[in-house]
Design a protein around this motif. Structure first.
Motif, PDB file in Angstrom:
ATOM      1  N   LEU A 374      11.016  17.881  36.434  1.00 30.23           N
ATOM      2  CA  LEU A 374      11.876  17.193  37.406  1.00 30.23           C
ATOM      3  C   LEU A 374      11.379  15.772  37.654  1.00 30.23           C
ATOM      4  CD1 LEU A 374      12.641  19.948  40.094  1.00 30.23           C
ATOM      5  CD2 LEU A 374      14.265  18.854  38.555  1.00 30.23           C
ATOM      6  N   TRP A 375      10.078  15.625  37.776  1.00 37.54           N
ATOM      7  CA  TRP A 375       9.503  14.292  38.015  1.00 37.54           C
ATOM      8  C   TRP A 375       9.710  13.375  36.816  1.00 37.54           C
ATOM      9  CZ3 TRP A 375       4.772  12.240  35.844  1.00 37.54           C
ATOM     10  CH2 TRP A 375       4.418  10.991  36.380  1.00 37.54           C
ATOM     11  N   VAL A 376       9.502  13.910  35.601  1.00 40.80           N
ATOM     12  CA  VAL A 376       9.682  13.103  34.389  1.00 40.80           C
ATOM     13  C   VAL A 376      11.147  12.712  34.205  1.00 40.80           C
ATOM     14  CG1 VAL A 376       9.530  13.145  31.865  1.00 40.80           C
ATOM     15  CG2 VAL A 376       7.649  14.042  33.244  1.00 40.80           C
ATOM     16  N   PHE A 377      12.066  13.678  34.398  1.00 38.35           N
ATOM     17  CA  PHE A 377      13.486  13.372  34.221  1.00 38.35           C
ATOM     18  C   PHE A 377      13.956  12.363  35.260  1.00 38.35           C
ATOM     19  CE2 PHE A 377      14.752  17.561  31.936  1.00 38.35           C
ATOM     20  CZ  PHE A 377      13.906  17.222  30.903  1.00 38.35           C
ATOM     21  N   ASP A 378      13.473  12.487  36.469  1.00 33.47           N
ATOM     22  CA  ASP A 378      13.881  11.533  37.496  1.00 33.47           C
ATOM     23  C   ASP A 378      13.318  10.135  37.202  1.00 33.47           C
ATOM     24  OD1 ASP A 378      15.111  11.419  40.401  1.00 33.47           O
ATOM     25  OD2 ASP A 378      13.189  10.321  40.503  1.00 33.47           O
ATOM     26  N   ARG A 379      12.183  10.076  36.564  1.00 34.95           N
ATOM     27  CA  ARG A 379      11.547   8.788  36.285  1.00 34.95           C
ATOM     28  C   ARG A 379      12.213   8.068  35.112  1.00 34.95           C
ATOM     29  NH1 ARG A 379       6.839   6.518  37.847  1.00 34.95           N
ATOM     30  NH2 ARG A 379       5.802   5.059  36.418  1.00 34.95           N
ATOM     31  N   PHE A 380      12.657   8.816  34.090  1.00 37.15           N
ATOM     32  CA  PHE A 380      13.185   8.192  32.887  1.00 37.15           C
ATOM     33  C   PHE A 380      14.703   8.235  32.783  1.00 37.15           C
ATOM     34  CE2 PHE A 380       8.829   9.273  31.733  1.00 37.15           C
ATOM     35  CZ  PHE A 380       8.393   8.092  31.163  1.00 37.15           C
TER      36      PHE A 380
END
Length: 753
Positions: A374-380
């Motif tokens: 979730l953190w990676v998808f929200d960041r990229f």
């Protein structure tokens, strides 16, 4: 005894002990006239040392050869009628019985006083023939040798029984040596021959003789007539709560219990009744051997050493052949099973054991990986809030999924509260939806199995009936040795064996026609072998010696042990121990009754007293006293109550989790407070209330009425959000000079810009 033998057993020949009893017994018989001794070949002709014992009595003694055929017996009786008043038989029982039959009229007329001393073994010839020992012998055993040879048989049997138990390989054979100066406690029962009242034919043991103690009389004297004795010897077996030992500081060990109170109530109703209560030596109810001899409680009645048997004694057909029973004093009692209760495992964190530790590790791993995704998808993702804030500036909920926020979102998504706002980007929402589906399945599975996992362990019972015992071979089971339950299973196995032999003979009968034989041709075995298999397994498991042994095996056997016995003794064991339970329903129900010698005059009186007590409901009061109000009764938790809910022993870990969370939050709050207090110094702008309050009122928008707000809603068709009116020319209240006495910190207000 040779010095090179450290351990030995002293054994003495019974024939040697026999003659020494004469010196102790006959002086107590008050014989003052001439003594006539009738003997046969029970002693070797060359061995006459036994006569010296009679010669030392101090009365004239005449020795005569005993007649053995009816005509000579009658002639000898006619000769003795005027010559002797006291006759002592030193002969074999067989010859004595012949003599007594011919002397029946003399006994009824009290022409003689007769005393019998015999040392023969009545079942000796039967034993020899049954075991076919006489086929290998090339010599004849004389009658005077029977007792000594019987002793040798018993010694050989005891020796090999010992060797089989302690030395299965027979590599170390011990040495057995005969010696002198015996210390054996040899016992001879004394039963005066009395048949003057043939209507009431029963024997009474008047005393006991041992080498060490001499003669011990049970009543006033050995010459007292058994019919005139009002002191009765009552034999019993200790089995709580019917009969149990109780210490008495004055009288020593004493007895109490249901049966003790019962006999006292009977004594009150009968009147002239005095008794001596004692426990049988072997402590068993009694079993019959192949020769028809009883031991235990039944043996004491049959031999005459006891008048009454007072115990929880079941009425059985084979017992009724040798003794008489009164009316039952206790209801029908069946046989049931005693087993150990399942050990319930209590654990404060038992709710964690619903899932295996590998599953918990997988759940934690899934939680961490999903939060990172979730953190990676929200960041990229270009469509996430953090990368496209202008697009979502008008949304009411603006949530930036940092790593901390992702961890919090995944954790709260597993609770009924929910995770809150979902990610803006579609890729993040797919991950969130997948996590929600995963969490739904895990929570549903955990919840469905939690209650069953906490309660089903208390209800598991692999054995619930006798059939369950018969179908398995892991748990051992057996009745108590010498009990009615043992007789039941042994007889059922014998009956099945007989039925099998009958069916086999019918099936193999060659005289039958083919059509008749075809009617017996079946694929399945038509006769049950249930009890045959059960009895074989019982004998392999070993029968408990007594009730204490049975209970100990139930509690300590690793693979489990089931004791099969009377429902009353099992109920009492369950009553006094919280680790035991009765399993299954009762079967083979039989009543309890008091046993007396055959033809005993007290039988009818005791039966009448029991019926009177039943009508007065006094026996019900005894049941209440010794069962429901028993001081040894344990108050045990009811397993059925435990199955209705989850105990604190199993769910208490949840409260520990709450406590741990509270402690962790307090520690975190303390850390936050002191950390940020030291990291960020606080600045204060002091203003007075006289300056701030008028300025705030000056720049506030006028209030909007509810009617105007509703008109605006209907005109625009949308919701109007009321916001404070602001002006670019409005002065900043924080820049006003101080006025008045009120002091405000700049962090106390949040003014619109």
């Amino acid at each position: 005894m040779p010095n090179n033998f450290d351990n030995y057993i002293a054994v003495v020949q019974p024939s040697s002990v026999f003659q020494y009893s004469i010196v102790d017994i006959f002086p107590q018989l008050n014989i003052s006239t001439q003594l006539t001794v009738l003997s046969d070949d029970i002693y070797n002709v060359a061995y006459d040392s036994w006569k010296a014992s009679f010669d030392s009595l101090g009365v004239p003694v005449r020795y005569m050869q005993m007649a053995t055929n009816p005509s000579r017996i009658r002639a000898q009786l006619n000769a003795l009628r005027n010559q002797a008043k006291t006759i002592v038989f030193v002969a074999k029982t067989e010859n004595i019985e012949k003599f007594i039959v011919e002397a029946q009229s003399n006994i009824e007329n009290e022409d003689f006083k007769m005393f019998v001393m015999t040392k023969d073994i009545r079942q000796y010839q039967e034993f020899i023939s049954k075991n076919e020992i006489n086929k290998d012998m090339d010599y004849m055993i004389q009658s005077y040798e029977e007792m000594d040879i019987s002793l040798i048989y018993d010694l050989m049997n005891s020796t090999f029984q010992y060797l089989m138990k302690v030395n299965s390989t027979y590599s170390d054979i011990s040495t057995f040596v005969c010696g002198r100066n015996p210390t054996a406690n040899t016992t001879l029962p004394l039963s005066p021959f009395i048949s003057s009242r043939p209507v009431l034919e029963y024997g009474k043991m008047m005393g006991n003789w041992t080498v060490e103690t001499g003669v011990l009389t049970y009543y006033e004297s050995l010459t007292q007539s058994p019919r005139d004795i009002t002191i009765y010897r009552i034999a019993t077996v200790v089995q709580p709560p019917f009969v149990q030992r109780t210490p008495d500081p004055l009288k020593g060990p004493n007895f109490e219990g249901y049966c003790k109170d019962l006999i006292d109530l009977i004594k009150e109703n009968i009147g002239n009744f005095t008794y001596i209560l004692y426990e049988v030596e072997d402590g068993t109810f009694g079993t019959m051997d192949d020769n028809g001899n009883w031991n235990g409680l039944m043996g004491a009645l049959v031999s005459g050493s006891a008048d009454i048997a007072l115990a929880p004694l079941s009425v059985m057909a084979e017992r009724e052949n040798d003794v008489d029973f009164t009316v039952p004093y206790y209801d029908l009692v069946g046989t049931t099973i005693l087993m150990k209760k399942n050990d319930v495992e209590y654990s404060l964190f038992k709710f964690m054991k619903v899932l295996e530790w590998q599953v918990w590790l997988c759940i934690v791993a899934a939680y961490v990986i999903t939060s990172l995704l979730l953190w990676v998808f929200d960041r990229f993702s270009p469509y996430s809030y953090s990368n496209n804030k202008e697009r979502y500036k008008d949304d009411l909920e603006k949530r930036e999924f940092s790593l901390k926020e992702c961890l919090w979102f995944c954790m709260t998504s597993l609770t009924p509260q929910g995770g809150g706002e979902a990610p803006k980007n579609i890729s993040g929402r797919i991950v969130a939806a997948t996590w929600w589906l995963f969490g739904f399945i895990i929570i549903a599975s955990y919840t469905a199995n939690l209650a069953a996992f906490l309660t089903v362990s208390r209800l598991e019972q692999p054995i619930s009936s006798l059939d369950d015992l018969a179908k398995q071979y892991k748990i051992g089971y057996a009745p108590m040795k010498g009990s009615a339950s043992e007789t039941y299973f042994r007889r059922m196995a014998e009956i099945e064996e007989q039925f099998y032999n009958i069916w086999k003979d019918m099936s193999l009968n060659e005289s039958m026609t083919p059509r008749e034989r075809s009617r017996l041709a079946v694929w399945d075995y038509p006769v049950s072998d249930k009890f045959t298999n059960m009895w074989r397994y019982m004998t392999e498991s070993g029968l408990p010696e007594d009730l204490d042994d049975a209970i100990n095996r139930v509690l300590t056997t690793p693979d489990g042990f089931a004791f099969i016995g009377d429902a009353t003794e099992i109920r009492y064991a369950e009553l006094t121990s919280c680790n035991l339970q009765a399993v299954g329903s009762e079967f083979s129900r039989k009543p309890y009754a008091i046993a007396v010698q055959t033809g005993h005059p007290l039988k009818d009186e005791i039966s009448s007293a029991i019926l009177l007590l039943l009508n007065q409901r006094r026996l019900e009061a005894l049941k209440e006293k010794w069962w429901n109000d028993n001081p040894k009764r344990k108050v045990c938790p009811d397993q059925t109550d435990e199955s209705d809910g989850i105990s604190i022993q199993n769910i208490g870990g949840v409260f520990i989790v709450i406590l741990a969370g509270i402690v962790l939050s307090i520690v975190t709050l303390t850390f936050e407070y002191f950390y940020y207090r030291r990291a960020t110094p606080v600045t204060k702008d002091v203003v007075t209330s006289k300056e701030v309050i008028p300025k705030i009122k000056e720049h506030q928008s006028p209030p909007v009425s509810r009617d105007e707000e509703n008109k605006e809603k209907s005109r625009q068709g949308s919701v109007i959000h009321r916001r404070p009116h602001s002006s670019s020319n409005s002065p900043d209240p924080r820049s006003l000079p101080p006025q008045g006495d009120a002091v405000y910190e700049n962090a106390a207000f949040d003014y619109p810009k």
